[in-house]
Write an enzyme that holds these catalytic residues in place. Sequence first.
Site, PDB file in Angstrom:
ATOM      1  N   ARG A  52      -2.653  11.283   1.674  1.00 55.23           N
ATOM      2  CA  ARG A  52      -1.393  12.033   1.579  1.00 55.23           C
ATOM      3  C   ARG A  52      -0.723  11.858   0.217  1.00 55.23           C
ATOM      4  O   ARG A  52       0.171  12.600  -0.135  1.00 55.23           O
ATOM      5  CB  ARG A  52      -0.405  11.530   2.649  1.00 55.23           C
ATOM      6  CG  ARG A  52      -0.568  12.188   3.974  1.00 55.23           C
ATOM      7  CD  ARG A  52       0.472  11.693   4.942  1.00 55.23           C
ATOM      8  NE  ARG A  52       1.729  12.435   4.906  1.00 55.23           N
ATOM      9  CZ  ARG A  52       1.891  13.655   5.372  1.00 55.23           C
ATOM     10  NH1 ARG A  52       0.880  14.313   5.878  1.00 55.23           N
ATOM     11  NH2 ARG A  52       3.072  14.231   5.334  1.00 55.23           N
ATOM     12  N   CYS A  93      -4.604   9.193   7.647  1.00 55.27           N
ATOM     13  CA  CYS A  93      -4.884   8.715   9.002  1.00 55.27           C
ATOM     14  C   CYS A  93      -4.569   9.789  10.036  1.00 55.27           C
ATOM     15  O   CYS A  93      -3.612  10.543   9.881  1.00 55.27           O
ATOM     16  CB  CYS A  93      -4.038   7.486   9.288  1.00 55.27           C
ATOM     17  SG  CYS A  93      -4.591   6.020   8.411  1.00 55.27           S
ATOM     18  N   ASP A 122       4.290   1.249  11.674  1.00 55.51           N
ATOM     19  CA  ASP A 122       3.041   0.598  11.270  1.00 55.51           C
ATOM     20  C   ASP A 122       2.910  -0.832  11.799  1.00 55.51           C
ATOM     21  O   ASP A 122       1.848  -1.424  11.742  1.00 55.51           O
ATOM     22  CB  ASP A 122       2.916   0.616   9.743  1.00 55.51           C
ATOM     23  CG  ASP A 122       2.992   2.031   9.193  1.00 55.51           C
ATOM     24  OD1 ASP A 122       2.313   2.907   9.740  1.00 55.51           O
ATOM     25  OD2 ASP A 122       3.758   2.269   8.244  1.00 55.51           O
ATOM     26  N   LYS A 125       0.833  -1.212   0.000  1.00 56.11           N
ATOM     27  CA  LYS A 125       0.000   0.000   0.000  1.00 56.11           C
ATOM     28  C   LYS A 125       0.862   1.253   0.000  1.00 56.11           C
ATOM     29  O   LYS A 125       0.469   2.286  -0.550  1.00 56.11           O
ATOM     30  CB  LYS A 125      -0.904  -0.005   1.239  1.00 56.11           C
ATOM     31  CG  LYS A 125      -1.470   1.356   1.572  1.00 56.11           C
ATOM     32  CD  LYS A 125      -2.049   1.400   2.959  1.00 56.11           C
ATOM     33  CE  LYS A 125      -2.185   2.815   3.499  1.00 56.11           C
ATOM     34  NZ  LYS A 125      -0.918   3.501   3.762  1.00 56.11           N
ATOM     35  N   ASN A 126       2.029   1.166   0.620  1.00 57.20           N
ATOM     36  CA  ASN A 126       2.873   2.351   0.696  1.00 57.20           C
ATOM     37  C   ASN A 126       3.899   2.424  -0.436  1.00 57.20           C
ATOM     38  O   ASN A 126       4.739   3.320  -0.442  1.00 57.20           O
ATOM     39  CB  ASN A 126       3.567   2.433   2.062  1.00 57.20           C
ATOM     40  CG  ASN A 126       2.567   2.813   3.142  1.00 57.20           C
ATOM     41  OD1 ASN A 126       1.436   3.201   2.822  1.00 57.20           O
ATOM     42  ND2 ASN A 126       2.954   2.700   4.397  1.00 57.20           N
ATOM     43  N   VAL A 167       8.088   7.849  15.553  1.00 62.02           N
ATOM     44  CA  VAL A 167       7.854   8.318  14.174  1.00 62.02           C
ATOM     45  C   VAL A 167       6.635   9.239  14.074  1.00 62.02           C
ATOM     46  O   VAL A 167       6.716  10.336  13.523  1.00 62.02           O
ATOM     47  CB  VAL A 167       7.721   7.113  13.204  1.00 62.02           C
ATOM     48  CG1 VAL A 167       7.471   7.594  11.778  1.00 62.02           C
ATOM     49  CG2 VAL A 167       8.975   6.250  13.258  1.00 62.02           C
TER      50      VAL A 167
END
Length: 440
Positions: free
Chosen positions: A98, A122, A315, A25-26, A337
Amino acid sequence: MTDDDALRLTGGMPLGGTVKVRGSKNAVPKLMVAALLTGEPVVIHNVSQIFDTWLVSELLDTLGCATAQPADGQLRIEARDIHPAATRDLEYFHTRSRIPVLTCAPLLHRVGEAELWKPGGCSIGERPVDLHLEVLRAFGATSERTETGFKLTARAGGLRGAVVELKYPSVGATEQFLLGAVVATGDSELRNAAMEPEIIDLISMLQRMGALITVQPDRAIQVTGVSRLRGVSHTAIPDRLEAASWASLALATDGHITVSGVRQADLGTYLNVYRRAGGEFDFSSDGSEVTFRRERSMLRPLVIETDVHPGFMTDWQSPMITALTQAEGVTVLHETVHENRLGYSKALSALGAQMQIFTECLGRTRCRFGSRNHRHSAVVVGPTKLQGTTVQVPDLRAGFSYVLAALVAQGDSTVTGVSLLDRGYENFREKLLGVGVKLR
Ligand code: EPZ
């Protein structure tokens, strides 16, 4: 809220089955944005059907691209004639994710202008875009304040190479740098860059498109701009975040979950922590499949500090901490983070976990949140018997933890707001059924 937005689950049983993960996803949405840098077709493979890829497809179409919907995990993008988006479209996209911020560098290159909005996504911290702005300005873009952020304009002659040192190795700002530097005139260097596997995947795709990028061992990335990038066919790396989520579910419920489509190298730090906690894993010989399970009947508590890659990624934190509510003893977490990533502690407490949050840095690093009163450290005392209840999902990764906690808890739970999980987990309900979850 619709009925679709709630999961009614029965917990307290070991789970078992197989889950397939696809492209990260990233990584995938950034690879899609990189397609804006060329007028030739870009084909991305291993694309999952999740909210973020749908949204970016829609965004690219709005900018004038022709994107063919993912079929068999394949997505074709052709950005031959692109143009800036209208303000109402910008609002639609920037308030939802984002990723649209990353279109700034390619748009400055292709159409000479872009808007940098303060993005949505988020709610895990303030998440400013100052570093993105710093990178874009260094490439020579001028910026003018607007009600929603900044209007950026490329100077005549386009982007020019630049040397930038980030005050923090931001993933997004590093990607913004790469997307600009590859087509800027002359040489560029980014110091204190992020080195996440998703960034290396973007670099690999850009390199195949004709870019000249060198990754130095000291968090520096050097780029020599080229005048033209070509089309490419590229397979995205697997989602290491999703793989770790299912692994934590196996650990927490004392189950056996096989995750297919993975890459061991991206999970190295997570696997060490998994084993220390009392979990074990067995990879297939080609490394693309791994079965997660418990090795010890009682989990061990841990001290965990999140960090940029190759550290323990932020994450991974909430599913692992939720599993460690079942460990015997005191687990300590330091989140370095995102400053607001422990909101899930309320729901865990409602289910019966003993978790206390601190503003102090409870780790070996004094991070930038300690002096700013952010509630970013936690102590969890276990093991606790969780009891089913109703909880509301606040963000993507925490959302998985709520489901995980509900599946550890005795009795029935309702998890509301689960559509947030569609941002990052493809076919989430089917996957739950596949590992033996009883959905009511
Ligand atoms: C990416 O976000 C991921 N999102 C996040 O995953 C992930 O948690 C994060 O990287 C860190 O690994 C996507 O890839 C879409 P950052 P990004 O810029 O790029 C501060 C998930 O659940 N910062 O590395 O936004 C920022 O506030 C999501 O999948 C600035 O101060 O992360 C944060 O504290 C959640 N100024 C820190 O840096 C800036 O201009 C790290 O952010 C940019 C960032």
